[in-house]
Design a protein around this motif. Structure first.
Motif, PDB file in Angstrom:
ATOM      1  N   VAL A  75       0.845  -1.196   0.000  1.00  0.00           N
ATOM      2  CA  VAL A  75       0.000   0.000   0.000  1.00  0.00           C
ATOM      3  C   VAL A  75       0.881   1.247   0.000  1.00  0.00           C
ATOM      4  O   VAL A  75       0.651   2.198  -0.755  1.00  0.00           O
ATOM      5  CB  VAL A  75      -0.935   0.004   1.227  1.00  0.00           C
ATOM      6  CG1 VAL A  75      -1.744   1.305   1.287  1.00  0.00           C
ATOM      7  CG2 VAL A  75      -1.869  -1.197   1.208  1.00  0.00           C
TER       8      VAL A  75
ATOM      9  N   ARG B 291      -2.013  -6.514  -6.079  1.00  0.00           N
ATOM     10  CA  ARG B 291      -1.940  -5.416  -5.111  1.00  0.00           C
ATOM     11  C   ARG B 291      -2.587  -4.145  -5.654  1.00  0.00           C
ATOM     12  O   ARG B 291      -3.244  -3.411  -4.903  1.00  0.00           O
ATOM     13  CB  ARG B 291      -0.481  -5.147  -4.734  1.00  0.00           C
ATOM     14  CG  ARG B 291       0.237  -6.326  -4.105  1.00  0.00           C
ATOM     15  CD  ARG B 291      -0.433  -6.809  -2.837  1.00  0.00           C
ATOM     16  NE  ARG B 291       0.232  -7.996  -2.313  1.00  0.00           N
ATOM     17  CZ  ARG B 291      -0.165  -8.653  -1.233  1.00  0.00           C
ATOM     18  NH1 ARG B 291      -1.234  -8.262  -0.565  1.00  0.00           N
ATOM     19  NH2 ARG B 291       0.491  -9.728  -0.817  1.00  0.00           N
TER      20      ARG B 291
ATOM     21  N   TYR C  55      -7.373   2.742  -1.232  1.00  0.00           N
ATOM     22  CA  TYR C  55      -6.703   3.154   0.005  1.00  0.00           C
ATOM     23  C   TYR C  55      -5.381   3.876  -0.268  1.00  0.00           C
ATOM     24  O   TYR C  55      -5.166   4.982   0.238  1.00  0.00           O
ATOM     25  CB  TYR C  55      -6.512   1.925   0.900  1.00  0.00           C
ATOM     26  CG  TYR C  55      -5.781   2.151   2.204  1.00  0.00           C
ATOM     27  CD1 TYR C  55      -5.984   3.302   2.976  1.00  0.00           C
ATOM     28  CD2 TYR C  55      -4.889   1.186   2.686  1.00  0.00           C
ATOM     29  CE1 TYR C  55      -5.310   3.491   4.180  1.00  0.00           C
ATOM     30  CE2 TYR C  55      -4.225   1.358   3.888  1.00  0.00           C
ATOM     31  CZ  TYR C  55      -4.430   2.509   4.623  1.00  0.00           C
ATOM     32  OH  TYR C  55      -3.761   2.696   5.818  1.00  0.00           O
ATOM     33  N   PRO C  56      -4.476   3.311  -1.074  1.00  0.00           N
ATOM     34  CA  PRO C  56      -3.229   4.045  -1.327  1.00  0.00           C
ATOM     35  C   PRO C  56      -3.439   5.371  -2.044  1.00  0.00           C
ATOM     36  O   PRO C  56      -2.745   6.356  -1.748  1.00  0.00           O
ATOM     37  CB  PRO C  56      -2.406   3.075  -2.189  1.00  0.00           C
ATOM     38  CG  PRO C  56      -3.366   2.074  -2.702  1.00  0.00           C
ATOM     39  CD  PRO C  56      -4.445   1.973  -1.690  1.00  0.00           C
TER      40      PRO C  56
ATOM     41  N   THR D 285      -5.966  -2.836   4.166  1.00  0.00           N
ATOM     42  CA  THR D 285      -7.121  -2.233   3.491  1.00  0.00           C
ATOM     43  C   THR D 285      -8.452  -2.473   4.208  1.00  0.00           C
ATOM     44  O   THR D 285      -9.450  -1.837   3.870  1.00  0.00           O
ATOM     45  CB  THR D 285      -7.240  -2.789   2.064  1.00  0.00           C
ATOM     46  OG1 THR D 285      -7.313  -4.226   2.114  1.00  0.00           O
ATOM     47  CG2 THR D 285      -6.030  -2.379   1.224  1.00  0.00           C
TER      48      THR D 285
END
Length: 383
Positions: free
Chosen positions: A73, A93, A99-100, A165
């Motif tokens: 992340v 990923r 989220y990132p 996450t």
């Protein structure tokens, strides 16, 4: 004597007032702040103690460890275009992109600030999750302290501890459920679509809604609502295919094993390999994963035979079945299993509220004992 009675009455009123002041949300708020501060303090105030970057994936870091999922992340948030070079399975990923990118937006792309924002976002999500459930319980006339089943569940706290996450993904799921319940159909679909771009397993909640609508013969709504939820995810999968040459959908990251198509084979199959190991790991896996899954499946099927359009029952059934087909790399990994159980715990709570079942709500609290792993940092890998 009258004075004694008056004191007792005053004392009872004071206790009731204190009970209203001390809420599950405030309790989670207080202890989560304490947890973050304590963890930072014992790690010399280094926010990377939450991120855990492993030298095995990022040679710029001088350590011999693999780290944990939060590092991916972080890499995506710092450099979305090139972070894949320091990620185990890029397409897998990158499918959890929300989220990132949210963290990158809030930090203005500052790599020094990003680790701190990762922590803050998950801390806020943990608290808001508890607040949403507390309000949901109050609305339906239940004891708000059942909210601790989620606010105090190790899966979300592990998300906070390791920058994962889950806290954001399940916040969006809870928001989607509440909005759908309030007949705010299309905003709820947006929440589920965003949840799916945060963590793909949240599709089980959306699938439960769609199946329920089909049983209600609301075919057009089921198709339209499901399309709003699913199309952004499918579009992003196409982009990942063009970028990395593969879809993000798979059973896990590096070292993952395939999904098991025979129920619970990831568990009982070990007995044919090493009986002693099977008996040892069953001490944890059986009560934590297998039995809750079987109970959830049985209870949901029983309810669905009477009310086949029950959203909560479909959601709980799907989460029970998920445990049954988990790959060995997740079911036998305490961290992976606990993270996966977050969805089951929320679905049991949802089932209890929807079916007016205090028994289900009480069962949802059983996972609180797993907080022992969080308090002791027992699930944190070497770093």
């Amino acid at each position: 004597m009258l004075t004694d009675v008056a004191y007792r009455v005053a004392g009872m009123k004071l206790l009731k007032t204190q009970a209203r002041v001390i809420t599950p949300t405030l309790l989670v708020l207080f202890f989560s702040i304490l947890f973050v501060v304590f963890t930072l303090a014992k790690n010399h105030w280094d926010p990377f103690a939450f991120v855990l970057i492993g030298g095995k994936f990022d040679p710029r870091v001088d350590n011999p460890f693999y780290g944990y999922d939060g590092q991916f992340v972080y890499q995506i948030a710092v450099d979305p275009a090139n972070g894949w070079q320091y990620v185990d399975v890029p397409a897998y990923r990158y499918q959890r992109i929300l989220y990132p990118m949210l963290v990158r937006l809030l930090s203005l792309g500052n790599p020094i600030v990003i680790p701190r924002i990762l922590i803050v976002v998950n801390w806020l999500c943990l608290v808001i999750n508890t607040w949403l459930i507390e309000g949901w319980l109050r609305k339906h006339g239940f004891n708000p302290w059942y909210a601790l089943s989620v606010g105090g569940f190790a899966g979300l706290w592990l998300g906070l501890r390791l920058c994962l996450t889950e806290p954001l993904a399940f916040l969006l799921v809870l928001g989607g459920i509440r909005l759908f319940e309030q007949r705010n159909i299309w905003v709820s679909a947006l929440c589920f679509a965003l949840a799916l771009l945060t963590r793909e397993v949240t599709v089980l909640f959306a699938l439960g809604v769609v199946v329920s609508l089909l049983f209600r013969r609301q075919f057009r709504l089921a198709f339209a609502w499901g399309s709003v939820v699913l199309l952004p995810f499918l579009a992003w999968q196409w982009i990942l295919w063009q970028w990395f040459g593969e879809l993000g959908i798979r059973s896990g990251g590096a070292f993952s094993t395939p999904v098991e198509w025979l129920p619970y084979r990831a568990w009982w199959g070990v007995a044919f390999i090493n009986l002693s190991l099977f008996l040892l790991m069953s001490i944890f896996v059986l009560p934590v994963g297998i039995l809750p899954s079987l109970i959830a499946i049985g209870a949901s099927i029983r309810t669905l035979t009477e009310r086949p359009d029950s959203i909560a029952s479909w959601v709980m059934l799907l989460h029970g079945l998920l445990i049954a087909v988990l790959p060995r790399s997740i079911l036998l990994d305490p961290s992976g299993l606990i993270r996966t159980l977050t969805g089951l715990v929320i679905s049991v709570l949802f089932y209890g509220i929807s079916n007016n079942s205090k028994r289900a709500l009480s069962y949802s609290l059983l996972g609180l004992f797993l907080m022992a792993f969080i308090v002791t940092d027992g699930l944190v890998p070497p770093h």
